[in-house]
Design an enzyme around this catalytic site. Structure first.
Site, PDB file in Angstrom:
ATOM      1  N   GLU A  84       2.887  -8.907 -36.591  1.00 51.39           N
ATOM      2  CA  GLU A  84       4.599  -8.006 -36.877  1.00 51.39           C
ATOM      3  C   GLU A  84       3.642  -6.639 -37.360  1.00 51.39           C
ATOM      4  O   GLU A  84       4.308  -5.516 -37.358  1.00 51.39           O
ATOM      5  CB  GLU A  84       5.362  -8.507 -38.497  1.00 51.39           C
ATOM      6  CG  GLU A  84       5.047  -9.003 -39.758  1.00 51.39           C
ATOM      7  CD  GLU A  84       4.130 -10.395 -39.555  1.00 51.39           C
ATOM      8  OE1 GLU A  84       4.281 -11.098 -40.298  1.00 51.39           O
ATOM      9  OE2 GLU A  84       4.195 -10.613 -38.152  1.00 51.39           O
ATOM     10  N   HIS A 108      -3.004 -13.089 -29.078  1.00 54.92           N
ATOM     11  CA  HIS A 108      -0.929 -13.282 -28.458  1.00 54.92           C
ATOM     12  C   HIS A 108      -0.918 -12.140 -27.394  1.00 54.92           C
ATOM     13  O   HIS A 108      -0.746 -11.356 -28.004  1.00 54.92           O
ATOM     14  CB  HIS A 108      -0.692 -13.942 -29.383  1.00 54.92           C
ATOM     15  CG  HIS A 108       0.728 -14.340 -29.610  1.00 54.92           C
ATOM     16  ND1 HIS A 108       1.494 -15.186 -28.411  1.00 54.92           N
ATOM     17  CD2 HIS A 108       1.593 -13.729 -30.444  1.00 54.92           C
ATOM     18  CE1 HIS A 108       2.422 -15.227 -28.365  1.00 54.92           C
ATOM     19  NE2 HIS A 108       3.139 -14.535 -29.413  1.00 54.92           N
TER      20      HIS A 108
END
Length: 340
Positions: A84, A108
């Site tokens: 985030e 990721h």
């Protein structure tokens, strides 16, 4: 589509040799990647904002800088900060310091695949994603093996991106035990689906539903906890070690017969359709946008979910029962606790 497992012998180019590597973030994955790469002879610096992680990186002997300075000094930059915050971190501190021919790495594919991060065309973009938490990546490396990893290339500006990804995987120890090539799209969507439909969301919802069925039928909450949650680890460990076959060979005939008879009554075709809907929300970007928008708004949904989860009876019952079981949780997770 099938993929072939690759190993150290398949990493034929020492693409990281002579490169200065900046690991951005020094949390669970960051400390493991940085320390493993250093131990395999690479030049590693840390980029992290001032705070406990900054101090810990210096204590562990790394040259440690603010993120912008680390990015400026590096040839290869690996972003291992939480999903985030990556986009803001990239736009504000990393992007202004990128040079043509640099390589940008991720563990990721979330921000790249969903285009929250857009990288200039003259920069390589790669992924190395060990399939385990950071403390395990570090511990297994020190023990002489490692954790399997996925690797991928999103953008190959120099013609060397795949070699960098594979050499990174070798440096963190993953090539000792196995590498699988994938894409940013595949890794991101499968990873999110696994977390939401099975490993985290699906599993906790299944245990909670089972607990409620038993307690609403008048069974003792403590006994219900043991049956639907505590024993889960015992079963999962068997599946982890030898698949469904080993698990079924290890349980009673009664349990095995009940498995075949009742499993399909619980996980019905409708449940599978619900899983498909979860996957569709992931593929469309809806989940990603919901997650990022909630973060930008101050996490009202996340905090509400957390508060609701903390007040579940199964959590309260479990907390009391675990006090009588000092062996539960007594393992080598100290590193995980330190770096998070």
């Amino acid at each position: 589509m099938t993929v072939t497992m690759q190993y150290e012998k398949d990493v034929t180019v020492a693409a990281l040799d002579g490169k200065r590597i900046a690991v951005i973030g020094y949390g669970s994955q960051g400390h493991a990647h940085a320390q493993n790469l250093r131990d395999t002879g690479h030049d590693v610096i840390i980029g992290v904002r001032a705070g406990k992680s900054f101090d810990k990186a210096k204590e562990d002997g790394f040259e440690t800088f603010e993120v912008a300075e680390a990015a400026k000094q590096a040839d290869v930059i690996m972003i291992l900060a939480p999903d985030e915050i990556q986009a803001d971190l990239y736009n504000e501190e990393i992007a202004p310091n990128l040079e043509a021919g640099n390589a940008l790495g991720f563990a990721h594919g979330f921000n790249v695949h969903f285009e929250f991060i857009k990288v200039p065309a003259d920069v390589d973009v790669f992924m190395c994603a060990p399939k385990g938490p950071g403390h395990l990546v570090r511990r297994t490396f020190e023990e002489g093996f490692g954790v399997p990893a996925l690797y991928a290339v999103y953008q190959d500006a120099t013609g060397n991106a795949k070699h960098i990804a594979m050499d990174w995987a070798k440096g963190v120890g993953s090539a000792r035990v196995g590498l699988l090539e994938t894409t940013f799209k595949e890794e991101t969507e499968e990873d999110l689906f696994g977390e939401q439909a099975v490993l985290c969301g699906g599993l906790t919802a299944l245990m909670q539903a089972g607990f409620e069925v038993l307690t609403e039928a008048g069974y003792a909450p403590e006994l219900a906890y043991f049956e639907v949650l505590h024993e889960m680890k015992l079963i999962v460990d068997l599946v982890y070690e030898g698949g469904f076959k080993k698990m079924r060979q290890s349980i009673s005939n009664t349990a095995e017969f009940g498995d075949y008879v009742s499993g399909p009554r619980v996980i019905t075709d409708q449940v599978k359709e619900n899983m498909k809907a979860v996957l569709a929300d992931i593929q469309s970007g809806k989940f990603a946008n919901d997650f990022v928008n909630d973060y930008k708004a101050g996490r009202p949904r996340m905090e509400a979910y957390r508060k609701e989860a903390e007040n579940l009876e199964i959590e309260k019952v479990g907390a009391e029962l675990r006090k009588a079981m000092p062996f539960v949780g007594r393992n080598d997770d100290d590193a995980f606790k330190i770096y998070n």
